[in-house]
Design an enzyme around this catalytic site. Structure first.
Site, mmCIF file in Angstrom:
data_model
loop_
_atom_site.group_PDB
_atom_site.id
_atom_site.type_symbol
_atom_site.label_atom_id
_atom_site.label_comp_id
_atom_site.label_asym_id
_atom_site.label_seq_id
_atom_site.Cartn_x
_atom_site.Cartn_y
_atom_site.Cartn_z
ATOM 1 N N LYS A 117 10.529 1.226 17.701
ATOM 2 C CA LYS A 117 9.736 2.411 18.063
ATOM 3 C C LYS A 117 10.493 3.693 17.759
ATOM 4 C CE LYS A 117 6.576 0.261 21.131
ATOM 5 N NZ LYS A 117 5.277 0.331 21.356
ATOM 6 N N LYS A 200 3.127 -6.125 13.538
ATOM 7 C CA LYS A 200 2.158 -6.490 14.581
ATOM 8 C C LYS A 200 1.060 -5.440 14.692
ATOM 9 C CE LYS A 200 3.497 -4.671 19.049
ATOM 10 N NZ LYS A 200 2.611 -4.668 20.163
ATOM 11 N N LYS A 203 -1.841 -0.431 19.172
ATOM 12 C CA LYS A 203 -2.776 0.658 19.478
ATOM 13 C C LYS A 203 -2.434 1.908 18.687
ATOM 14 C CE LYS A 203 -2.465 -0.205 24.379
ATOM 15 N NZ LYS A 203 -1.022 -0.387 24.515
HETATM 16 N N1 AQP Z 1 -0.376 -7.532 18.303
HETATM 17 C C1 AQP Z 1 -0.263 -8.155 19.461
HETATM 18 N N2 AQP Z 1 -0.395 -9.499 19.547
HETATM 19 C C2 AQP Z 1 -0.298 -10.143 20.744
HETATM 20 N N3 AQP Z 1 -0.066 -9.507 21.912
HETATM 21 C C3 AQP Z 1 0.066 -8.158 21.860
HETATM 22 N N4 AQP Z 1 0.278 -7.234 22.810
HETATM 23 C C4 AQP Z 1 0.317 -6.007 22.255
HETATM 24 N N5 AQP Z 1 0.127 -6.094 20.929
HETATM 25 C C5 AQP Z 1 -0.030 -7.423 20.657
HETATM 26 C C6 AQP Z 1 0.444 -7.566 24.226
HETATM 27 O O1 AQP Z 1 -0.393 -6.700 24.982
HETATM 28 C C7 AQP Z 1 0.235 -6.456 26.247
HETATM 29 C C8 AQP Z 1 0.221 -5.000 26.548
HETATM 30 O O2 AQP Z 1 0.986 -4.299 25.598
HETATM 31 P P1 AQP Z 1 1.341 -2.792 25.851
HETATM 32 O O3 AQP Z 1 0.166 -1.963 25.608
HETATM 33 O O4 AQP Z 1 1.918 -2.603 27.201
HETATM 34 O O5 AQP Z 1 2.506 -2.529 24.842
HETATM 35 P P2 AQP Z 1 2.664 -2.872 23.340
HETATM 36 O O6 AQP Z 1 3.068 -4.302 23.203
HETATM 37 O O7 AQP Z 1 3.628 -1.859 22.800
HETATM 38 O O8 AQP Z 1 1.219 -2.673 22.736
HETATM 39 P P3 AQP Z 1 0.769 -1.793 21.521
HETATM 40 O O9 AQP Z 1 -0.681 -1.995 21.317
HETATM 41 O O10 AQP Z 1 1.681 -2.068 20.365
HETATM 42 O O11 AQP Z 1 0.962 -0.320 22.074
HETATM 43 P P4 AQP Z 1 1.681 0.925 21.420
HETATM 44 O O12 AQP Z 1 1.198 1.018 20.010
HETATM 45 O O13 AQP Z 1 1.284 2.092 22.259
HETATM 46 O O14 AQP Z 1 3.154 0.664 21.529
HETATM 47 C C9 AQP Z 1 1.644 -7.050 26.168
HETATM 48 O O15 AQP Z 1 1.649 -8.298 26.850
HETATM 49 C C10 AQP Z 1 1.853 -7.239 24.703
HETATM 50 O O16 AQP Z 1 2.754 -8.313 24.430
#
Ligand code: AQP
Length: 338
Positions: A117, A200, A203
């Site tokens: 990040k 991956k 969001k």
């Molecule tokens: N691509 C993914 N595949 C499987 N699981 C995923 N999770 C996120 N992306 C995937 C799971 O969703 C839960 C919540 O995640 P989060 O929003 O707290 O943080 P993150 O993993 O950083 O999600 P994003 O979408 O990638 O958010 P941003 O872009 O804001 O950093 C977790 O259980 C995560 O494993």
């Protein structure tokens, strides 16, 4: 190691850092909903984590409601699970501070999500982004959670939670905190970006075309799968044949997860199929599963009173567990409470 028994309890959370995407649904929310029938479950919209990167204050409250709407629309029952947003329970930040004083710099320096990040910008990101995993440890351990369902990307953070619990227990000669187990299972523990199968789905990824949002309408879902990157080969007749084909493997995994099936079964059904057959079938399946959730999210967001009531009630129930755990932690640490 102590053999103290803890009541089986699940904790997990999602950041309101943008609209929910398919990876959040398949890797987290769908699993969360299944677990509410297996043990006590506590689920959180982790808004304190969201502000580790800039969030527009005009959008944060609504983003928080939207994640809550996603949980509810996907089947989370607020009479079974506790659902709340993190900033309403002050004990998260308070225990997070104590864990900042337990976690070691060397441990934090190894966190790959921080490296991903922060990228080349590590000097300019917030201190909060760096400390994120110790706040996550507080989220989990405040409820003495024994199990944490997460996607693959969060595995290292749950391992760090165990390290923090073990060091706290060791330093203060106690067995107060449990050794939490991550639960990472099913075909969608790492849903990949539709434009690059080595990254991956997120969001906050740059292009909207690289992810399916839980609020996308049917036409948009169809368009995104149609344009998803693939290779020229048809689907093979064994899963082994998808080795070194990350985009193809990702679409097969998504199909399996949406259909409560397995990648092997999908390959069994579509062996030899070209993308002209598989992609529309995947898009139809995704629309049939996601459209009812998107409709319910829209209904809930139309009048947020219901969501706000659920979150308030959830926060009251969360505090009833968290506050005594924090008070006991203060006693163990030796803080004076007059
Ligand atoms: N691509 C993914 N595949 C499987 N699981 C995923 N999770 C996120 N992306 C995937 C799971 O969703 C839960 C919540 O995640 P989060 O929003 O707290 O943080 P993150 O993993 O950083 O999600 P994003 O979408 O990638 O958010 P941003 O872009 O804001 O950093 C977790 O259980 C995560 O494993």
């Amino acid at each position: 190691m102590s053999d103290k028994k803890f009541t089986p309890r699940v904790f997990s959370g999602i950041k309101p850092s943008g609209g929910l995407q398919l990876g959040n649904y398949l890797g987290a929310i769908k699993r969360f909903v299944q677990m509410q029938d297996e043990m006590e479950t506590v689920y959180c919209v982790v808004d304190l984590h969201a502000i580790t990167v800039w969030q527009d204050p005009k959008e944060l409250a609504n983003g928080t409601r939207e994640v809550a709407a996603g949980y509810l629309a996907a089947g989370l029952d607020p009479t079974k699970s506790i659902l709340f947003n993190q900033s309403q329970v002050a004990a998260h930040a308070e225990l997070g501070w104590i864990f900042n004083c337990v976690a070691r710099m060397g441990w934090m320096n190894r966190m790959t999500q921080f490296k991903d990040k922060a990228g080349a910008n590590a000097e300019k990101v917030s201190l909060g982004l760096y400390a994120y995993p110790s706040l996550m440890a507080a989220d989990i351990l405040l409820y003495h959670a024994t199990h944490v369902p997460v996607g693959e990307d969060q595995k290292q953070h749950v391992e760090l939670t165990r390290d923090i619990a073990a060091k706290f227990n060791h330093d203060f000669k106690t067995d107060f905190f449990p050794m939490t187990e991550p639960i990472i299972d099913g075909p969608a523990t790492r849903v990949m970006n539709l434009r690059d199968g080595t990254k991956k789905m997120s969001k906050s990824g740059e292009s909207d075309m690289e992810r399916v949002n839980m609020t996308d309408d049917a036409d948009t879902i169809v368009k995104k799968f149609k344009k998803a990157k693939t290779d020229p080969e048809p689907l093979p007749d064994t899963l082994e044949g998808l080795k070194d084909r990350p985009e193809a493997r990702n679409l097969v995994d998504i199909y399996a997860a949406l259909n409560d099936s397995t990648p092997d079964a999908v390959i069994g059904e579509y062996a030899g199929a070209g993308w002209g057959r598989f992609k529309p079938a995947l898009a139809d399946l995704a629309v049939s599963k996601l459209a009812p959730i998107a409709d319910e999210m829209a209904r809930l967001m139309d009048d947020p009173t219901e969501i706000d009531k659920v979150l308030k009630n959830g926060a009251d129930r969360a505090r009833a567990i968290a506050d005594p755990v924090l008070a006991q932690t203060y006693d163990i640490v030796g803080f004076l409470r007059s």
